[in-house]
Design a protein around this motif. Structure first.
Motif, PDB file in Angstrom:
ATOM      1  N   LEU A   1      30.536  31.555  42.449  1.00  0.00           N
ATOM      2  CA  LEU A   1      31.404  31.282  41.303  1.00  0.00           C
ATOM      3  C   LEU A   1      32.425  32.394  41.114  1.00  0.00           C
ATOM      4  O   LEU A   1      33.615  32.130  40.888  1.00  0.00           O
ATOM      5  N   PHE A   2      31.983  33.645  41.218  1.00  0.00           N
ATOM      6  CA  PHE A   2      32.852  34.793  40.984  1.00  0.00           C
ATOM      7  C   PHE A   2      33.984  34.854  42.010  1.00  0.00           C
ATOM      8  O   PHE A   2      35.162  34.931  41.659  1.00  0.00           O
ATOM      9  N   TYR A   3      33.607  34.801  43.293  1.00  0.00           N
ATOM     10  CA  TYR A   3      34.629  34.910  44.330  1.00  0.00           C
ATOM     11  C   TYR A   3      35.412  33.616  44.493  1.00  0.00           C
ATOM     12  O   TYR A   3      36.582  33.630  44.891  1.00  0.00           O
ATOM     13  N   GLY A   4      34.791  32.481  44.168  1.00  0.00           N
ATOM     14  CA  GLY A   4      35.507  31.207  44.228  1.00  0.00           C
ATOM     15  C   GLY A   4      36.632  31.140  43.218  1.00  0.00           C
ATOM     16  O   GLY A   4      37.758  30.726  43.541  1.00  0.00           O
ATOM     17  N   THR A   5      36.356  31.576  41.975  1.00  0.00           N
ATOM     18  CA  THR A   5      37.405  31.566  40.951  1.00  0.00           C
ATOM     19  C   THR A   5      38.478  32.618  41.258  1.00  0.00           C
ATOM     20  O   THR A   5      39.657  32.377  41.028  1.00  0.00           O
ATOM     21  N   GLY A   6      38.047  33.773  41.789  1.00  0.00           N
ATOM     22  CA  GLY A   6      39.024  34.797  42.169  1.00  0.00           C
ATOM     23  C   GLY A   6      39.963  34.315  43.250  1.00  0.00           C
ATOM     24  O   GLY A   6      41.177  34.537  43.186  1.00  0.00           O
ATOM     25  N   LEU A   7      39.408  33.628  44.249  1.00  0.00           N
ATOM     26  CA  LEU A   7      40.232  33.058  45.316  1.00  0.00           C
ATOM     27  C   LEU A   7      41.139  31.967  44.767  1.00  0.00           C
ATOM     28  O   LEU A   7      42.297  31.844  45.186  1.00  0.00           O
ATOM     29  N   GLY A   8      40.635  31.196  43.806  1.00  0.00           N
ATOM     30  CA  GLY A   8      41.450  30.153  43.188  1.00  0.00           C
ATOM     31  C   GLY A   8      42.651  30.724  42.457  1.00  0.00           C
ATOM     32  O   GLY A   8      43.751  30.164  42.521  1.00  0.00           O
ATOM     33  N   VAL A   9      42.446  31.854  41.780  1.00  0.00           N
ATOM     34  CA  VAL A   9      43.560  32.518  41.084  1.00  0.00           C
ATOM     35  C   VAL A   9      44.602  32.990  42.085  1.00  0.00           C
ATOM     36  O   VAL A   9      45.816  32.823  41.886  1.00  0.00           O
ATOM     37  N   TYR A  10      44.146  33.587  43.184  1.00  0.00           N
ATOM     38  CA  TYR A  10      45.072  34.087  44.204  1.00  0.00           C
ATOM     39  C   TYR A  10      45.874  32.946  44.816  1.00  0.00           C
ATOM     40  O   TYR A  10      47.103  33.042  44.968  1.00  0.00           O
ATOM     41  N   LEU A  11      45.204  31.849  45.154  1.00  0.00           N
ATOM     42  CA  LEU A  11      45.889  30.713  45.776  1.00  0.00           C
ATOM     43  C   LEU A  11      46.851  30.048  44.806  1.00  0.00           C
ATOM     44  O   LEU A  11      47.951  29.645  45.191  1.00  0.00           O
TER      45      LEU A  11
END
Length: 316
Positions: free
Chosen positions: A246-256
């Motif tokens: 969840l943590f890295y998935g949302t972080g990657l989503g913000v970057y993309l």
């Protein structure tokens, strides 16, 4: 605002969300859930002797970091939604950036330490109590704090060398470091180098450590002959793996989202995912997927209810 290049006497304007009562009450409710959920986990771990283990020690630190991470941005956003006064001082903006990076990096490092703890528990169970002794756990937690503070200081102090131009509008609900750098009218090469360095050192490397730990964990689980043994081994790290995803998935989503669209509203919604949604869901993940934590929370609520009844009886 007067023209010219200044830093300390200028204020920033957080454009953020427009004033909508529904948004204010929604975000306030989410913030209260974050506060209550993480506080309950910390109190349950402190009060229950069965949870005085390395895994729950790190979880209590993670819960505290999650609440502080959210508290660096959400109270200011709630105040802006209520008053429509979107100004934040230069010093206030630097402070917000500093604490945002501190607790964001701390989340990264604590998740990495927790992955290492699960690696030792599953891959070296006979030596677990020797390797993860209280002194080592204390040093790992203290080291995570110190490294996070140093990384944040590097990213924040380099802002002091910059001067800012006429446009001081930040298209976010908080002082996001990359957004602030866009407003500088002086050279930001050093700042960008420091930003990339901190991101790699405190973002990419911890993630690599987590991936390596879980590769070893899965390899050990596959060597277990019984299905029951495999399930028991995997269940000990299921909650942590869910939080990491969840943590890295949302972080990657913000970057993309920031890379693929120029819409400020889309970027703000994406930022909300890792500043509010992830810290709000973490207590539910650890309480619902973990039998020991669930039992500790039930006992904590029972003691709180008994105390409330006793106090009411004495008063009446």
């Amino acid at each position: 605002m007067e023209s010219g290049n200044q830093t300390g006497v200028r204020n920033f304007l957080l454009l953020g969300f427009t004033k909508e009562p529904a948004l204010f009450w929604l975000f306030l409710s989410m913030y209260l859930i974050i506060f209550t959920g993480n506080l309950a986990i910390i109190l349950a771990i402190i009060s229950d002797s069965h949870l005085h283990t390395p895994m729950y020690f790190f979880l209590s630190n993670l819960s505290f970091a999650d609440f502080c991470f959210t508290s660096t941005t959400i109270p200011k956003m709630l105040m802006n939604l209520q008053t429509e006064r979107k100004v934040i001082t230069y010093a206030g903006c630097l402070s917000q950036i500093f604490f945002f990076i501190v607790f964001g990096c701390l989340d990264n490092l604590l998740l990495t330490v927790m992955a290492y703890d699960r690696f030792v528990a599953i891959c070296h169970p006979l030596n677990y109590t020797v390797i993860m002794n209280p002194q080592v756990c204390g040093m790992l937690a203290l080291g995570s704090w110190c490294i996070s503070i140093i990384g944040s200081l590097l990213g924040t102090l380099t802002l002091l060398r910059l001067s800012f131009c006429r446009n001081m509008n930040i298209s976010q609900f908080f002082c996001d470091l990359p957004e602030v750098l866009k407003l500088a009218c002086s050279d930001t090469l050093i700042n960008n180098i420091v930003l990339y360095f901190v991101t790699i050192a405190l973002g990419v490397f911890p993630l690599s450590g987590i991936l390596f730990s879980y590769s070893q964990i899965f390899s050990s689980i596959l060597r277990i002959s019984s299905v029951r043994g495999k399930y028991k081994a995997f269940s000990t790290c299921g909650s942590h793996l869910s939080v990491v995803s969840l943590f890295y998935g949302t972080g990657l989503g913000v970057y993309l989202s920031s890379a693929m669209t120029s819409s400020s509203r889309t970027s703000m919604v994406a930022s909300l995912m890792y500043t509010m949604v992830t810290p709000m869901l973490n207590p539910f993940i650890y309480s619902l997927r973990n039998k020991d934590m669930k039992g500790a929370l039930i006992r904590l609520l029972g003691r709180a209810a008994s105390l409330s009844v006793g106090t009411f009886t004495r008063l009446s």
